[in-house]
Design a protein around this motif. Structure first.
Motif, PDB file in Angstrom:
ATOM      1  N   HIS A 105      33.344-101.792  -9.262  1.00 56.87           N
ATOM      2  CA  HIS A 105      33.225-102.694 -10.409  1.00 56.87           C
ATOM      3  C   HIS A 105      32.009-103.605 -10.256  1.00 56.87           C
ATOM      4  O   HIS A 105      32.064-104.797 -10.539  1.00 56.87           O
ATOM      5  CB  HIS A 105      34.496-103.522 -10.600  1.00 56.87           C
ATOM      6  N   GLY A 106      30.914-103.022  -9.774  1.00 58.32           N
ATOM      7  CA  GLY A 106      29.660-103.770  -9.663  1.00 58.32           C
ATOM      8  C   GLY A 106      29.642-104.811  -8.574  1.00 58.32           C
ATOM      9  O   GLY A 106      28.851-105.760  -8.637  1.00 58.32           O
ATOM     10  N   ALA A 107      30.480-104.645  -7.534  1.00 52.84           N
ATOM     11  CA  ALA A 107      30.550-105.656  -6.476  1.00 52.84           C
ATOM     12  C   ALA A 107      30.935-105.005  -5.156  1.00 52.84           C
ATOM     13  O   ALA A 107      31.331-103.830  -5.113  1.00 52.84           O
ATOM     14  CB  ALA A 107      31.562-106.738  -6.851  1.00 52.84           C
ATOM     15  N   LEU A 108      30.815-105.771  -4.067  1.00 53.55           N
ATOM     16  CA  LEU A 108      31.310-105.284  -2.792  1.00 53.55           C
ATOM     17  C   LEU A 108      32.827-105.179  -2.858  1.00 53.55           C
ATOM     18  O   LEU A 108      33.483-105.823  -3.680  1.00 53.55           O
ATOM     19  CB  LEU A 108      30.891-106.199  -1.643  1.00 53.55           C
ATOM     20  N   SER A 109      33.410-104.366  -1.993  1.00 54.74           N
ATOM     21  CA  SER A 109      34.846-104.106  -2.053  1.00 54.74           C
ATOM     22  C   SER A 109      35.654-105.274  -1.499  1.00 54.74           C
ATOM     23  O   SER A 109      35.171-106.093  -0.705  1.00 54.74           O
ATOM     24  CB  SER A 109      35.182-102.842  -1.270  1.00 54.74           C
ATOM     25  N   GLY A 110      36.923-105.332  -1.886  1.00 57.12           N
ATOM     26  CA  GLY A 110      37.821-106.349  -1.355  1.00 57.12           C
ATOM     27  C   GLY A 110      38.033-106.190   0.138  1.00 57.12           C
ATOM     28  O   GLY A 110      38.187-107.186   0.860  1.00 57.12           O
ATOM     29  N   VAL A 111      38.063-104.965   0.623  1.00 53.13           N
ATOM     30  CA  VAL A 111      38.221-104.717   2.066  1.00 53.13           C
ATOM     31  C   VAL A 111      37.051-105.325   2.833  1.00 53.13           C
ATOM     32  O   VAL A 111      37.226-105.942   3.885  1.00 53.13           O
ATOM     33  CB  VAL A 111      38.336-103.205   2.339  1.00 53.13           C
TER      34      VAL A 111
END
Length: 230
Positions: A105-111
């Protein structure tokens, strides 16, 4: 020395010069920690980290990779959780890091963000990430994008790290790895080699002088004020 501004505390003002530059150079292998941002069985951010680890080892670095499986969300549990302690010990051990995240979603991952958030700015009177080098990498499921690497650079600056100029961002990553999980020959592999070379060079250049590079006027003033109160 030219006339100092009147608001400057001359007692704690120490202009940088070659005389104060530390001369002793560390001779051990550069210590590099690698983090990746996906828990999938075939995680391309992990495969990219594994390729980077092979290259760093061939360049003479000592590498360790943190497995984020089982790491709780920030604030979900105590900082004494086994995985949190493992991550923090590795962050204290290393002299440089590699962060590799999928772009979601256009961002770094939550992990990936959870790992960064669990590494403290301050811990026991130390700053675990200050002055350490950082290389950022991202894999994309579709077209080329630099959102994730740009965000990781921002995070690295906030953690007071030295983000090297070069970076890796791989579009349509599912087309760039073979069945064994190796990055295919081509421009992205060559870029990965460039980035790992640059990381090792910056780490060798800065690790022995990191305390000198991050010695700040404002913090010298604060330490002196606390010492007077004590």
């Amino acid at each position: 020395m030219s006339k100092l501004p009147p608001q400057l505390d001359a007692e704690h003002f120490s202009p940088p010069d070659l005389v104060t530059l530390p001369r002793d150079q560390a001779t051990h292998a550069p210590r590099i920690l690698l983090l990746y941002g996906s828990l999938r069985d075939r995680s391309y951010s992990r495969l990219l980290v594994e390729e980077a680890a092979r290259l760093l080892t061939a360049m003479g670095a000592e590498v360790r990779t943190f497995n984020p499986a089982g790491l709780p969300l920030p604030d979900e549990t105590s900082e004494h959780h086994t995985k949190v302690l493992e991550l923090r010990e590795l962050a204290a051990w290393c002299e440089g890091m590699v962060w590799s995240s999928p772009e979601r979603h256009g961002a770094l991952s939550g992990v990936m963000k959870a790992q960064i958030d669990w590494i403290p700015l301050f811990a026991g009177g130390t700053k675990p990430t200050q002055g350490k080098t950082l290389a950022v990498m991202a894999v994309c499921g579709g077209v080329h994008s630099f959102n994730a690497v740009n965000q990781m650079r921002q995070q690295g600056r906030w953690m007071r790290m030295i983000a090297i100029p070069n970076q890796v961002s791989i579009p349509a990553a599912f087309n760039e790895f073979d069945e064994a999980g190796h990055l295919l020959p081509g421009e992205y592999f060559d870029r990965l080699v460039d980035v790992m070379e640059e990381l090792v060079k910056f780490t060798l250049l800065t690790r022995s002088v990191s305390p000198w590079l991050t010695d700040r006027y404002s913090e010298r003033k604060k330490r002196a004020a606390k010492a007077r109160i004590a």
